[in-house]
Design a protein around this motif. Structure first.
Motif, PDB file in Angstrom:
ATOM      1  N   GLY A   1      -2.699   4.501  -2.261  1.00 17.82           N
ATOM      2  CA  GLY A   1      -3.450   3.350  -1.749  1.00 17.82           C
ATOM      3  C   GLY A   1      -2.826   2.044  -2.228  1.00 17.82           C
ATOM      4  O   GLY A   1      -1.624   1.971  -2.481  1.00 17.82           O
ATOM      5  N   GLU A   2      -3.674   1.043  -2.370  1.00 14.81           N
ATOM      6  CA  GLU A   2      -3.223  -0.309  -2.711  1.00 14.81           C
ATOM      7  C   GLU A   2      -2.571  -0.308  -4.106  1.00 14.81           C
ATOM      8  O   GLU A   2      -3.204   0.076  -5.081  1.00 14.81           O
ATOM      9  CB  GLU A   2      -4.467  -1.204  -2.722  1.00 14.81           C
ATOM     10  CG  GLU A   2      -4.180  -2.679  -2.767  1.00 14.81           C
ATOM     11  CD  GLU A   2      -3.902  -3.273  -1.390  1.00 14.81           C
ATOM     12  OE1 GLU A   2      -3.063  -4.176  -1.346  1.00 14.81           O
ATOM     13  OE2 GLU A   2      -4.508  -2.838  -0.393  1.00 14.81           O
TER      14      GLU A   2
ATOM     15  N   THR B   1       3.833  -1.094   3.811  1.00 12.28           N
ATOM     16  CA  THR B   1       3.420   0.269   3.520  1.00 12.28           C
ATOM     17  C   THR B   1       4.624   1.006   2.951  1.00 12.28           C
ATOM     18  O   THR B   1       5.714   0.947   3.529  1.00 12.28           O
ATOM     19  CB  THR B   1       2.945   0.981   4.792  1.00 12.28           C
ATOM     20  OG1 THR B   1       1.938   0.183   5.413  1.00 12.28           O
ATOM     21  CG2 THR B   1       2.361   2.354   4.466  1.00 12.28           C
TER      22      THR B   1
ATOM     23  N   ARG C   1       1.446  -7.297   4.956  1.00  5.04           N
ATOM     24  CA  ARG C   1       1.308  -6.007   4.273  1.00  5.04           C
ATOM     25  C   ARG C   1       2.609  -5.236   4.369  1.00  5.04           C
ATOM     26  O   ARG C   1       3.313  -5.326   5.359  1.00  5.04           O
ATOM     27  CB  ARG C   1       0.252  -5.114   4.936  1.00  5.04           C
ATOM     28  CG  ARG C   1      -1.025  -5.737   5.341  1.00  5.04           C
ATOM     29  CD  ARG C   1      -2.059  -4.672   5.689  1.00  5.04           C
ATOM     30  NE  ARG C   1      -2.345  -3.856   4.534  1.00  5.04           N
ATOM     31  CZ  ARG C   1      -3.077  -4.276   3.505  1.00  5.04           C
ATOM     32  NH1 ARG C   1      -3.573  -5.473   3.502  1.00  5.04           N
ATOM     33  NH2 ARG C   1      -3.293  -3.485   2.478  1.00  5.04           N
TER      34      ARG C   1
ATOM     35  N   THR D   1       0.851  -1.185   0.000  1.00  8.17           N
ATOM     36  CA  THR D   1       0.000   0.000   0.000  1.00  8.17           C
ATOM     37  C   THR D   1       0.887   1.236   0.000  1.00  8.17           C
ATOM     38  O   THR D   1       1.830   1.321   0.793  1.00  8.17           O
ATOM     39  CB  THR D   1      -0.884   0.022   1.267  1.00  8.17           C
ATOM     40  OG1 THR D   1      -1.619  -1.192   1.319  1.00  8.17           O
ATOM     41  CG2 THR D   1      -1.857   1.187   1.224  1.00  8.17           C
ATOM     42  N   ASP D   2       0.587   2.154  -0.887  1.00  8.14           N
ATOM     43  CA  ASP D   2       1.333   3.405  -0.935  1.00  8.14           C
ATOM     44  C   ASP D   2       0.538   4.477  -0.195  1.00  8.14           C
ATOM     45  O   ASP D   2      -0.687   4.525  -0.288  1.00  8.14           O
ATOM     46  CB  ASP D   2       1.554   3.822  -2.392  1.00  8.14           C
ATOM     47  CG  ASP D   2       2.262   5.171  -2.478  1.00  8.14           C
ATOM     48  OD1 ASP D   2       3.401   5.269  -2.000  1.00  8.14           O
ATOM     49  OD2 ASP D   2       1.662   6.119  -3.011  1.00  8.14           O
ATOM     50  N   LYS D   3       1.248   5.337   0.532  1.00  4.76           N
ATOM     51  CA  LYS D   3       0.561   6.349   1.348  1.00  4.76           C
ATOM     52  C   LYS D   3      -0.289   7.287   0.487  1.00  4.76           C
ATOM     53  O   LYS D   3      -1.305   7.787   0.933  1.00  4.76           O
ATOM     54  CB  LYS D   3       1.590   7.168   2.138  1.00  4.76           C
ATOM     55  CG  LYS D   3       2.186   6.374   3.280  1.00  4.76           C
ATOM     56  CD  LYS D   3       2.923   7.247   4.256  1.00  4.76           C
ATOM     57  CE  LYS D   3       3.036   6.559   5.609  1.00  4.76           C
ATOM     58  NZ  LYS D   3       3.968   7.235   6.504  1.00  4.76           N
TER      59      LYS D   3
END
Length: 180
Positions: A120-121, A166, A164, A115-117
């Protein structure tokens, strides 16, 4: 000696790719470039075929040109170790130190969600390759293939239990959706 250890307790550390000098040093090519675990191991398993293998006691392990030179107790002579070339080297998982902060073992990362800040996904971590400067993670997902340089400022958090990762990628790394 033989020890009953289930496969789950083993960590595939690398492969013995040659010998070095006459004192029985073995050249180990690590799978993950993770060197320090071998220096602290109390024993290593060497095997040519799955399910077999012999335990050895490492005497010392030193880094040498991207490989690790490993010397085994009671095998400090090239004639005693030549037959070990080609073996896979395993450590006890309990002795594999946790990677340094930000470092993880590839076999634990493959397939986790990324997931990228900002976006998103962005998909799942499918692959990695190594460049001269750093490793690069290959993520496949809704934006296509996203290549993430494995450097501290981009990788924020990895939750292995939750599968996950991030990341915080600079603009341009994630293909922008077409604006109308």
């Amino acid at each position: 000696g033989v020890m009953s250890t289930s496969e789950i307790d083993l960590f595939h550390y690398g492969t013995i790719v040659g010998t070095h000098g006459l004192k029985g040093d073995l050249k180990v090519r690590p799978v993950d470039g993770q060197s320090s675990s071998l220096e602290n191991a109390t024993r290593v398993l060497l095997r040519k075929t799955p399910g077999s293998g012999e335990w050895y006691v490492p005497v010392r392990a030193t880094l040498h040109k991207g490989k690790i030179l490993l010397r085994l107790q009671e095998h400090e002579n090239i004639n005693l170790v030549e037959t070990l070339v080609g073996c896979d080297l395993f450590l006890l998982r309990s002795e594999v130190e946790e990677p340094e902060p930000g470092g993880h073992y590839w076999q634990e990362l493959q397939g986790i969600a990324v997931t990228d800040k900002r976006c998103g996904e962005i998909g799942t971590l499918e692959n990695k390759f190594t460049t001269a400067a750093h490793d690069v993670y290959v993520v496949e997902g809704p934006f296509g293939e996203v290549l993430i340089p494995v450097v501290d400022q981009f990788i924020c958090a990895v939750d292995l239990a939750g599968k996950r990762m991030t990341v915080d990628l600079p603009e341009g790394l994630v293909p922008e959706p077409d604006a109308d």
